[in-house]
Design an enzyme around this catalytic site. Sequence first.
Site, PDB file in Angstrom:
ATOM      1  N   LYS A  33       1.214  -1.223   0.072  1.00  0.00           N
ATOM      2  CA  LYS A  33       0.053   0.048  -0.061  1.00  0.00           C
ATOM      3  C   LYS A  33       0.901   1.735   0.361  1.00  0.00           C
ATOM      4  CE  LYS A  33      -1.413   0.831   4.266  1.00  0.00           C
ATOM      5  NZ  LYS A  33      -0.583   1.667   4.688  1.00  0.00           N
ATOM      6  N   THR A  34       1.590   1.578   0.909  1.00  0.00           N
ATOM      7  CA  THR A  34       2.645   2.261   0.553  1.00  0.00           C
ATOM      8  C   THR A  34       3.428   2.314  -0.767  1.00  0.00           C
ATOM      9  OG1 THR A  34       3.061   2.050   3.781  1.00  0.00           O
ATOM     10  CG2 THR A  34       4.824   3.292   2.942  1.00  0.00           C
ATOM     11  N   ASP A 223      -4.105   7.781   2.998  1.00  0.00           N
ATOM     12  CA  ASP A 223      -4.114   7.024   3.349  1.00  0.00           C
ATOM     13  C   ASP A 223      -4.975   6.341   4.563  1.00  0.00           C
ATOM     14  OD1 ASP A 223      -2.460   4.780   3.561  1.00  0.00           O
ATOM     15  OD2 ASP A 223      -1.246   5.480   4.932  1.00  0.00           O
ATOM     16  N   GLU A 224      -4.867   5.392   4.415  1.00  0.00           N
ATOM     17  CA  GLU A 224      -6.062   4.494   4.851  1.00  0.00           C
ATOM     18  C   GLU A 224      -7.378   4.639   5.796  1.00  0.00           C
ATOM     19  OE1 GLU A 224      -4.538   1.549   6.741  1.00  0.00           O
ATOM     20  OE2 GLU A 224      -2.587   1.939   7.388  1.00  0.00           O
ATOM     21  N   GLN A 254      -9.710  -5.001   6.718  1.00  0.00           N
ATOM     22  CA  GLN A 254      -9.176  -4.412   7.636  1.00  0.00           C
ATOM     23  C   GLN A 254      -9.654  -3.116   8.605  1.00  0.00           C
ATOM     24  OE1 GLN A 254      -4.502  -4.850   7.649  1.00  0.00           O
ATOM     25  NE2 GLN A 254      -5.327  -4.337   5.216  1.00  0.00           N
ATOM     26  N   ARG A 599      -1.159 -11.070  10.095  1.00  0.00           N
ATOM     27  CA  ARG A 599       0.280 -10.279  10.950  1.00  0.00           C
ATOM     28  C   ARG A 599       1.508 -11.485  10.349  1.00  0.00           C
ATOM     29  NH1 ARG A 599      -0.662  -5.797   9.157  1.00  0.00           N
ATOM     30  NH2 ARG A 599      -3.254  -6.947   8.390  1.00  0.00           N
TER      31      ARG A 599
END
Length: 678
Positions: A33-34, A223-224, A254, A599
């Site tokens: 994503k980043t 973002d997010e 998420q 994770r």
Amino acid sequence: MIDFVKELNQEQLEVVLHGDGPCLVLAGAGSGKTRVITYRVAYLLEQGVDPENILLVTFTNKAADEMIRRVQSLTNSPKRLPWAGTFHHIAYRILKIYAAILGYKSNFSVLDSDDSETILKLCAKPFKSDTGRTKFPSARVLQSIISFARNSETTVEDVLDLKYPQWMVFADQIKSVAHEYEVKKKEANAMDFDDLLVNFCNLLNHEQALKKYSQQFKYILVDEYQDTNKIQSSIIKKLASAHGNMLVVGDDAQSIYSFRAADIANILQFEKEFPNAKVFKLETNYRSTAEILDVANDVIVNNTKQYKKQLKTVLENGEKPTLHPQMDQSNEAEFVTGKILELLDKGTPANEIAVLFRAAHHSQLLEMELVKAGIIYDYRGGLRFFERAHVKDVLAYLRILNNLTDTAAWMRVLMHEEGIGAVAASKITEALKKATNVEDVKIIGQEILGEKAKNGWNNFVRIWESMLGKSRTDTSGLIQSVINSPYKDYLEGEYIDSRDRLEDIAQLQVFAEKYNELEQFLAEATLQEGFGGGKGGNQNRESSGPKVVLSTIHQAKGLEWAAVFIINLASGAFPNDRALHENNGLEEERRLLYVAITRAKKHLHLTYPMSGGGFGDSLAGPSMFLGEISSDLLEDHSLLSYGNGLVLNDEAAGVTYINEDKPLRIKPGSFLRGLDDL
């Protein structure tokens, strides 16, 4: 020039090259994503877009700084992005320019949480009288209620009805406090964190400000996006109204922060609000093995309100995730500790091992096992068990029963009482030095305190008498007497997460059951507090070195470890029983498990206690979520497994289900903790 074709996969490349107009990027866990956001910004800069025309919004300053550094590295340029930062940071900068439009001076102050509580205490002073057994909520509780109402754009009554019905009796008074709070802030030329967003959104209703910034920000990246609330979503839409280039990146799978007023509808309804929107999916995972992703996919597919995604990995195959039921929480803690020791012996770095749990009190028995084994750990998402204020409170009550001259413990318990300050508490501790028995305690305060302080003293005496009714050999019963005393009323009035704190104290009872002497129990509890999981144990492991991570799942989002344990996957614990009664609560709990699973990079271990541990001897049984995972995806060590999956019905498995209430510990409203986060 950046070779985008070489450095990005096809999914990522599509976003970077074709991210004009309204775009929704559904970025699965571990999908880069980043990387997509930073390469998109670098691409825009290469196309000649002025940095002043790019708005990059994140949820933390750390994320913004990281993206700025990556863009600088990609473009080989020291130039910063002048408009990259958190929602609150961007709002603050613009409000400083246009404060007068909203009736503020440009030198307005920003209140941190402590400042807000101080003002709310003043506003709440007229409403401190009790109504029956329910105490008027504390300033920190009022802050949470008012903050949630503002961030979710709803009413105080709706918040109380949905989340805190115990305070519905005070609805009118709380609304009055909220109104007075707004008045006092305006008089002081001050804004709190929520005001920054609300006022920024209101400012964009003014033609002058809207025209300037909607024209200036030709490209907006967020973002997010799954963590945005209604106000933040409205801000982005207004800023994008001139050029229409808004690229929002997130993962509906998420979305786990509804208690902070995050609204998953911002993602799920994006195409409805923007019929010409492009939707990109990043489904290539660079973190986890196929076996782990298969379990994650098998869990999340059961949610009905979602964008369907199927994560796939680029990594080699690995081992199947394991399922290990244990007899109770104590056995579970011993099992996990043993497995951690095995991983450490095989060379897995300590900081590549994490134990995740749904609620903070799930970790207590594990913490003690880790201390015994000399395993140093880092606790995320709050304080270690014996460092928590309410646990220390209960221990302080027991300490004064054991030792009447324990000045520190007396100061702690007395300062909770209304009307008793440091001076009055000191007078009492001096007088107690002359006490010869526990019965003398009751009259001491009456002899030396003023009328106002006597009310608080009388409240303490009720707690004291409840403890005197128990034997000192019944340490668990002594703790129960504190839970059943006015101390419980204090917790419920003072803290928004009082039920979670009571669960912690219930876990302290489990620990206490091992001891039949009060003095021995207190000594062991003090040693646990002193070691704290990181100061004793194995001499070969330095406390300054890598540590095993213990974390709530909410605090683990965005992180990754080679080996992950998810503990207490029991009925009533995960999913949180309370979530079953909330709108869309079950689906968010399932998303929470999905976050926990994703994770893990190589090893994933799932465990649950078959008994309720601390809540009676009845069987808790496995979480309903475990029954949704195909048995062929797990190395299943469950005695209850049968056929294609786990048998979860009472008749077949002999399971008695119990309920637990576990509210979240993170305060509603802003992600900010202090002014430094702006």
